[in-house]
Design a protein around this motif. Structure first.
Motif, PDB file in Angstrom:
ATOM      1  N   LYS A  77      15.775  -6.915   9.446  1.00  0.00           N
ATOM      2  CA  LYS A  77      14.647  -5.981   9.529  1.00  0.00           C
ATOM      3  C   LYS A  77      14.969  -4.811  10.448  1.00  0.00           C
ATOM      4  O   LYS A  77      14.590  -3.668  10.159  1.00  0.00           O
ATOM      5  N   ASP A  78      15.674  -5.079  11.545  1.00  0.00           N
ATOM      6  CA  ASP A  78      16.104  -3.982  12.426  1.00  0.00           C
ATOM      7  C   ASP A  78      17.001  -3.011  11.668  1.00  0.00           C
ATOM      8  O   ASP A  78      16.843  -1.775  11.763  1.00  0.00           O
ATOM      9  N   GLY A 124       3.272  -5.764   3.816  1.00  0.00           N
ATOM     10  CA  GLY A 124       3.700  -5.841   5.208  1.00  0.00           C
ATOM     11  C   GLY A 124       2.734  -6.564   6.116  1.00  0.00           C
ATOM     12  O   GLY A 124       2.694  -6.304   7.319  1.00  0.00           O
ATOM     13  N   GLY A 125       1.958  -7.483   5.547  1.00  0.00           N
ATOM     14  CA  GLY A 125       0.836  -8.100   6.234  1.00  0.00           C
ATOM     15  C   GLY A 125       1.031  -8.526   7.675  1.00  0.00           C
ATOM     16  O   GLY A 125       0.191  -8.242   8.522  1.00  0.00           O
ATOM     17  N   ILE A 171       7.645  -5.182   9.933  1.00  0.00           N
ATOM     18  CA  ILE A 171       8.265  -3.891   9.671  1.00  0.00           C
ATOM     19  C   ILE A 171       7.452  -2.773  10.295  1.00  0.00           C
ATOM     20  O   ILE A 171       8.003  -1.842  10.906  1.00  0.00           O
ATOM     21  N   ALA A 172       6.146  -2.849  10.185  1.00  0.00           N
ATOM     22  CA  ALA A 172       5.274  -1.786  10.694  1.00  0.00           C
ATOM     23  C   ALA A 172       5.445  -1.590  12.198  1.00  0.00           C
ATOM     24  O   ALA A 172       5.453  -0.453  12.686  1.00  0.00           O
ATOM     25  N   PHE A 173       5.563  -2.679  12.944  1.00  0.00           N
ATOM     26  CA  PHE A 173       5.729  -2.556  14.390  1.00  0.00           C
ATOM     27  C   PHE A 173       7.006  -1.778  14.712  1.00  0.00           C
ATOM     28  O   PHE A 173       7.033  -0.950  15.632  1.00  0.00           O
ATOM     29  N   ARG A 174       8.057  -2.037  13.969  1.00  0.00           N
ATOM     30  CA  ARG A 174       9.322  -1.341  14.189  1.00  0.00           C
ATOM     31  C   ARG A 174       9.209   0.133  13.797  1.00  0.00           C
ATOM     32  O   ARG A 174       9.716   1.016  14.494  1.00  0.00           O
ATOM     33  N   TYR A 202       8.103   4.951   1.732  1.00  0.00           N
ATOM     34  CA  TYR A 202       7.482   3.712   1.245  1.00  0.00           C
ATOM     35  C   TYR A 202       8.470   2.599   1.536  1.00  0.00           C
ATOM     36  O   TYR A 202       9.637   2.674   1.124  1.00  0.00           O
ATOM     37  N   THR A 203       8.013   1.587   2.255  1.00  0.00           N
ATOM     38  CA  THR A 203       8.877   0.445   2.552  1.00  0.00           C
ATOM     39  C   THR A 203       8.233  -0.832   2.022  1.00  0.00           C
ATOM     40  O   THR A 203       7.005  -0.961   1.985  1.00  0.00           O
ATOM     41  N   ILE A 204       9.082  -1.753   1.606  1.00  0.00           N
ATOM     42  CA  ILE A 204       8.611  -3.078   1.196  1.00  0.00           C
ATOM     43  C   ILE A 204       9.718  -4.074   1.518  1.00  0.00           C
ATOM     44  O   ILE A 204      10.866  -3.897   1.097  1.00  0.00           O
ATOM     45  N   ALA A 205       9.395  -5.084   2.306  1.00  0.00           N
ATOM     46  CA  ALA A 205      10.386  -6.056   2.758  1.00  0.00           C
ATOM     47  C   ALA A 205       9.977  -7.451   2.303  1.00  0.00           C
ATOM     48  O   ALA A 205       8.909  -7.940   2.674  1.00  0.00           O
TER      49      ALA A 205
END
Length: 247
Positions: free
Chosen positions: A52-53, A72-73, A77-80, A133-136
């Protein structure tokens, strides 16, 4: 692989009516929401943090940007992303996962994130609204993946970038067999031990096996309208970062 046009999609190793998948996946994540982060550490030996980093470094979030973090519940990812000063909207179809993320943000003193319940296939955001737009580890759980990719393209501004972190198929000789044995035999047992939920983690492993390989998924991203697509494999492709640009 999901094929909503045929009327059926994959749910792990099952093929089920496309109309049932969203609810069944929702049940899985409602069940595992509170133990999700503990299980991520247990299943990956903490490696998911490194992945994730690296993923967020590739996104290169910037101060003032509008970024949508889909699926991203729990906020990982959002915190980063938010550390850069970007304005981050966290979207997830599952309210229990969002509750976990909101609680985690409050405990960490992280303010300013927007949390919204949303389906990746039918986003309510306007056209050309986001810079990235990100999705992990979320795209493989979507019922109609091509539709979700088209929606990602729609909500991005011109010059916007799409980034996806997802499990794939490792190409390292020998490692694939070792990982296959570990994931099928041990991960469900870990789920039973740590989350009291063996079946949900069996589904999550099976969903990885049914997900398209790296070249196929990159082709799907191109078909959704993205250009300059690429993929960065990790651990031989066990995990991969896919990207594309909107023009």
């Amino acid at each position: 692989m999901n094929d909503p046009n045929s009327g059926t999609v994959s749910f792990g190793y099952e093929d089920i009516p496309a109309t049932e998948k969203t609810a069944r996946v929702g049940g899985v994540f409602s069940s595992v929401a509170r133990s999700y982060d503990i299980m991520n550490d247990a299943m990956s030996g903490g490696m998911h943090r490194v992945w994730k980093d690296r993923f967020v470094r590739r996104v290169k979030p910037r101060d003032g940007e509008q970024i949508l973090d889909m699926a991203g519940g729990t906020g990982d990812i959002a915190f980063r992303l938010a550390e850069s000063g970007a304005s981050v909207t966290v979207a997830d179809i599952n309210p229990q996962m969002l509750e976990v993320g909101i609680d985690r943000a409050a405990k960490r003193g992280i303010d300013g994130l927007v949390w919204t319940e949303a389906n990746a296939e039918t986003l309510v955001f306007p056209d050309r609204f986001f810079d990235a737009y990100t999705i992990a580890f979320g795209i493989r759980n979507v019922t109609d993946i091509p539709k979700a990719l088209r929606e990602a393209n729609r909500v991005l501004r011109r010059g916007g970038r799409f980034y996806c972190l997802e499990f794939s198929t490792t190409l390292w000789p020998g490692f694939a067999d070792v990982y296959d044995a570990y994931s099928h035999k041990l991960v469900p047992k870990l789920g039973k031990l740590l989350a009291q939920d063996e079946d949900s983690y069996r589904y999550l492993i099976e969903s990885i096996r049914r997900f398209p390989d790296m070249p196929t998924f990159e082709g799907m991203i191109r078909d959704a309208g993205f250009v300059q697509t690429g993929v960065e494999p990790m651990l031989g492709g066990l995990v991969a970062i896919h990207h594309g640009w909107k023009i």
